[in-house]
Scaffold this motif. Structure first.
Motif, PDB file in Angstrom:
ATOM      1  N   TYR A   9      27.260 -10.169 -31.764  1.00 61.18           N
ATOM      2  CA  TYR A   9      25.446  -9.985 -31.357  1.00 61.18           C
ATOM      3  C   TYR A   9      25.046  -9.230 -32.672  1.00 61.18           C
ATOM      4  N   TYR A  10      25.651  -7.707 -32.449  1.00 55.44           N
ATOM      5  CA  TYR A  10      25.546  -7.215 -33.090  1.00 55.44           C
ATOM      6  C   TYR A  10      25.678  -7.186 -34.513  1.00 55.44           C
ATOM      7  N   SER A  11      26.376  -7.832 -34.987  1.00 54.10           N
ATOM      8  CA  SER A  11      26.430  -8.459 -36.727  1.00 54.10           C
ATOM      9  C   SER A  11      25.056  -9.063 -37.016  1.00 54.10           C
ATOM     10  N   GLN A  12      25.335  -9.868 -36.220  1.00 54.53           N
ATOM     11  CA  GLN A  12      24.007 -11.241 -36.707  1.00 54.53           C
ATOM     12  C   GLN A  12      22.789 -10.906 -36.797  1.00 54.53           C
ATOM     13  N   LYS A  13      22.431  -9.521 -35.639  1.00 54.38           N
ATOM     14  CA  LYS A  13      20.973  -9.207 -35.409  1.00 54.38           C
ATOM     15  C   LYS A  13      21.098  -7.832 -36.356  1.00 54.38           C
ATOM     16  N   ARG A  14      21.555  -6.968 -36.957  1.00 56.08           N
ATOM     17  CA  ARG A  14      22.153  -6.341 -37.859  1.00 56.08           C
ATOM     18  C   ARG A  14      22.458  -6.809 -39.115  1.00 56.08           C
ATOM     19  N   GLY A  15      23.640  -7.186 -39.744  1.00 53.26           N
ATOM     20  CA  GLY A  15      23.591  -7.887 -40.730  1.00 53.26           C
ATOM     21  C   GLY A  15      23.058  -9.050 -41.646  1.00 53.26           C
ATOM     22  N   TYR A  16      22.320  -9.625 -41.158  1.00 51.20           N
ATOM     23  CA  TYR A  16      21.911 -10.826 -41.823  1.00 51.20           C
ATOM     24  C   TYR A  16      20.105 -10.291 -42.448  1.00 51.20           C
ATOM     25  N   TYR A  17      19.962  -9.003 -41.776  1.00 51.48           N
ATOM     26  CA  TYR A  17      19.040  -8.176 -42.291  1.00 51.48           C
ATOM     27  C   TYR A  17      18.617  -8.408 -44.019  1.00 51.48           C
ATOM     28  N   VAL A  18      20.146  -8.456 -44.530  1.00 50.63           N
ATOM     29  CA  VAL A  18      20.517  -8.284 -46.288  1.00 50.63           C
ATOM     30  C   VAL A  18      19.379  -9.108 -46.770  1.00 50.63           C
ATOM     31  N   CYS A  19      19.587 -10.646 -45.799  1.00 50.06           N
ATOM     32  CA  CYS A  19      19.995 -12.382 -46.410  1.00 50.06           C
ATOM     33  C   CYS A  19      17.952 -12.436 -46.205  1.00 50.06           C
ATOM     34  N   GLN A  20      18.035 -11.738 -45.027  1.00 50.04           N
ATOM     35  CA  GLN A  20      16.283 -12.480 -44.593  1.00 50.04           C
ATOM     36  C   GLN A  20      15.792 -11.520 -45.372  1.00 50.04           C
ATOM     37  N   ARG A  21      15.277 -10.355 -46.176  1.00 48.33           N
ATOM     38  CA  ARG A  21      14.969  -9.598 -47.182  1.00 48.33           C
ATOM     39  C   ARG A  21      14.758 -10.526 -48.653  1.00 48.33           C
ATOM     40  N   ILE A  22      15.865 -10.276 -48.936  1.00 49.74           N
ATOM     41  CA  ILE A  22      16.180 -11.393 -50.406  1.00 49.74           C
ATOM     42  C   ILE A  22      15.635 -12.542 -50.436  1.00 49.74           C
TER      43      ILE A  22
END
Length: 75
Positions: A9-22
């Motif tokens: 859950y932590y990695s999905q919440k924090r890690g995918y923010y890079v993909c969202q911004r791109i």
């Protein structure tokens, strides 16, 4: 097993923010960017993950440098 889901859950919440911004920047869906990074990682044996980490580091530095100041005296 509960710690695994917390970590996921932590990695999905924090890690995918890079993909969202791109995706927001390019005007496409974030799912497409995530899938592209995953395929790129498997096909090139880790280059996609390295590229992802580079983008994450670059965006973090950019956010730190280009923070909006409330007034001129905040220098």
């Amino acid at each position: 097993m509960k710690w695994f889901y917390k970590m996921l859950y932590y990695s999905q919440k924090r890690g995918y923010y890079v993909c969202q911004r791109i995706a927001d920047r390019l005007g496409i869906r974030a799912k497409v960017v995530r899938t592209t990074f995953m395929y790129l990682t498997f096909v090139t044996l880790g280059f996609g993950f390295t590229l992802y980490l580079f983008f994450a580091f670059w965006m973090r530095i950019k956010d730190i440098v280009y923070t909006k100041r409330s007034s001129v005296f905040d220098l």
